[in-house]
Design an enzyme around this catalytic site. Structure first.
Site, PDB file in Angstrom:
ATOM      1  N   ASP A 156     -59.913 -45.982  -0.851  1.00 48.10           N
ATOM      2  CA  ASP A 156     -61.326 -46.369  -0.866  1.00 48.10           C
ATOM      3  C   ASP A 156     -61.429 -47.776  -0.275  1.00 48.10           C
ATOM      4  O   ASP A 156     -60.457 -48.308   0.271  1.00 48.10           O
ATOM      5  CB  ASP A 156     -61.877 -46.326  -2.296  1.00 48.10           C
ATOM      6  CG  ASP A 156     -61.352 -47.470  -3.140  1.00 48.10           C
ATOM      7  OD1 ASP A 156     -60.267 -47.993  -2.818  1.00 48.10           O
ATOM      8  OD2 ASP A 156     -62.016 -47.847  -4.118  1.00 48.10           O
ATOM      9  N   GLU A 176     -66.337 -39.951 -10.418  1.00 46.91           N
ATOM     10  CA  GLU A 176     -65.941 -40.208  -9.034  1.00 46.91           C
ATOM     11  C   GLU A 176     -67.092 -39.985  -8.062  1.00 46.91           C
ATOM     12  O   GLU A 176     -67.253 -40.732  -7.096  1.00 46.91           O
ATOM     13  CB  GLU A 176     -64.742 -39.333  -8.649  1.00 46.91           C
ATOM     14  CG  GLU A 176     -63.459 -39.659  -9.408  1.00 46.91           C
ATOM     15  CD  GLU A 176     -62.988 -41.092  -9.191  1.00 46.91           C
ATOM     16  OE1 GLU A 176     -63.476 -41.767  -8.262  1.00 46.91           O
ATOM     17  OE2 GLU A 176     -62.119 -41.545  -9.952  1.00 46.91           O
ATOM     18  N   TYR A 191     -61.063 -38.750  -0.633  1.00 49.12           N
ATOM     19  CA  TYR A 191     -60.928 -39.705  -1.723  1.00 49.12           C
ATOM     20  C   TYR A 191     -61.074 -39.033  -3.089  1.00 49.12           C
ATOM     21  O   TYR A 191     -60.214 -39.172  -3.971  1.00 49.12           O
ATOM     22  CB  TYR A 191     -61.953 -40.846  -1.603  1.00 49.12           C
ATOM     23  CG  TYR A 191     -62.075 -41.576  -2.901  1.00 49.12           C
ATOM     24  CD1 TYR A 191     -61.130 -42.523  -3.267  1.00 49.12           C
ATOM     25  CD2 TYR A 191     -63.068 -41.230  -3.830  1.00 49.12           C
ATOM     26  CE1 TYR A 191     -61.177 -43.137  -4.502  1.00 49.12           C
ATOM     27  CE2 TYR A 191     -63.114 -41.836  -5.067  1.00 49.12           C
ATOM     28  CZ  TYR A 191     -62.175 -42.794  -5.393  1.00 49.12           C
ATOM     29  OH  TYR A 191     -62.202 -43.377  -6.618  1.00 49.12           O
TER      30      TYR A 191
END
Length: 355
Positions: free
Chosen positions: A139, A38, A121
């Site tokens: 996102d 991520e 996020y």
DNA sequence: AACTCGGGGCG
DNA sequence: CGCCCAGAGTT
């Protein structure tokens, strides 16, 4: 029906299970690997981040390996991926997890959010994928999909837009499989609901997508562009012919002041003096056509004309021309021409001296 | 709320 | 060339 969250998620996940790419971070729920992926994929395309993910997992199989590396080693392996603060924060967080937390990642959204380099996020992604918590990710892909399907024109980079899209995603997420839902909506945005020329005719949402029905797909999502104020240097050449005429030209180019009139303009990269003006290529070409007797500045101190997106540092140059000129504009008539305020102000302050 | 941080792919 | 990419931190 679009307001029915289950319906939306089911349709999305059904598409995802048939169309998802095989990606290495989809083979695990290990928080270390998910976290690593991520961070790497922030503002980064999958294709670009993929080889780095493999390299990092090979060189640093566990968070302890990463924590025990030097920052120089980490940055070296990150080289070429950009946004290097991500690598520094990655390393700092690895040390925190390894040495302060015995290698264990926080298992809540709030706990994850406290980690360096982990924002809304990333905390939502890890929480949903690794710990099955119903935290919706938003996102770039999610903004695009939701703005189109639900016809939302709120700018995605405004404070209200960020809150609105987060709330909508949160309402839509399937609490029985939040990680799959989050990856599904992102994959759908990345692979089908793409920024330009998506194939709306074969889309699973074609019959309900507001943007599709209203033909607004190319205009969504809306993003307000930041007004970068540029500095430009304008040099207006005010010619004084012997018959009390001057030169005026019309701005025909697209951009500011289209179709308005002005004195011949030379743009420069910085402020000019008489000596540097004389060396300017554009000025040289201009001066070759007329017999300039003298050059002087009207305004010794530069005039700053401020527009929303640019500041114009302006100098009016007075050129005495030793000739008559048939095509010129008499000073007594220049007030008839439409001119920018910048020019108008000059004329007001200059003309009294010439009349 | 606006700026800054990167490199790469695409139309 | 401008936009966008599995955004976050700082001012």
């Amino acid at each position: 029906m679009l307001e029915n969250p289950i319906w939306f998620g089911n349709k999305l996940i059904s598409w995802y299970l048939q169309n998802k790419r095989d990606l290495p971070w989809r083979e695990t729920k290990d928080p270390y690997a998910i976290w690593l992926s991520e961070i790497m994929l922030q503002q980064t395309r999958v294709a670009q981040g993929l080889p780095y993910f493999e390299k990092f997992l090979t060189q640093f199989p566990t968070v302890f390996d990463l924590a025990n590396a030097s920052e120089e080693q980490v940055l070296k392996l990150w080289q070429g991926l950009g946004y290097y603060s991500r690598a520094r924060n990655l390393h700092a967080t690895a040390k925190h997890i390894a040495f302060d937390n015995k290698g264990k990642f926080p298992s809540t959204y709030e706990g994850l959010l406290k980690l360096k380099g982990v924002g809304d996020y990333t905390a939502s992604a890890i929480a949903s994928i690794c710990f099955k918590l119903p935290t919706a990710v938003v996102d770039g892909n999610v903004y695009r999909v939701l703005s189109r399907v639900f016809g939302i024109a709120t700018p995605i980079n405004s404070t209200s837009g960020i809150a609105q899209f987060k709330a909508l995603a949160q309402k839509l997420i399937d609490p029985s499989c939040p990680g799959t839902f989050n990856q599904a909506i992102m994959e759908f945005g990345a692979r089908f609901c793409v920024p330009s020329n998506p194939d709306c005719s074969t889309c699973i949402f074609s019959d309900v997508c507001i943007a599709n029905k209203q033909k607004q797909v190319p205009y969504l999502p809306v993003k307000v562009k930041k007004a970068v104020v540029k500095n430009e240097f304008y040099n207006y050449l005010v010619c004084l012919f012997k018959d009390r005429k001057t030169l005026m030209e019309q701005r025909t180019d697209r951009g500011i002041w289209q179709n308005l009139y002005q004195f011949p303009l030379i743009e420069s990269k910085k402020q000019l003096q008489v000596s540097t003006l004389k060396k300017d290529q554009e000025f040289i070409r201009f001066s070759e056509q007329i017999n300039i007797q003298s050059i002087s500045k009207f305004n010794d101190r530069v005039i700053v004309h401020k527009l929303s997106h640019k500041h114009l540092y302006t100098t009016f140059w007075i050129l005495e021309i030793d000739a008559l000129y048939e095509g010129g504009v008499p000073f007594s008539e220049i007030h008839l021409l439409p001119v920018p305020v910048l020019i108008q102000n000059f004329i007001y302050s200059f003309l009294p001296f010439k009349n």
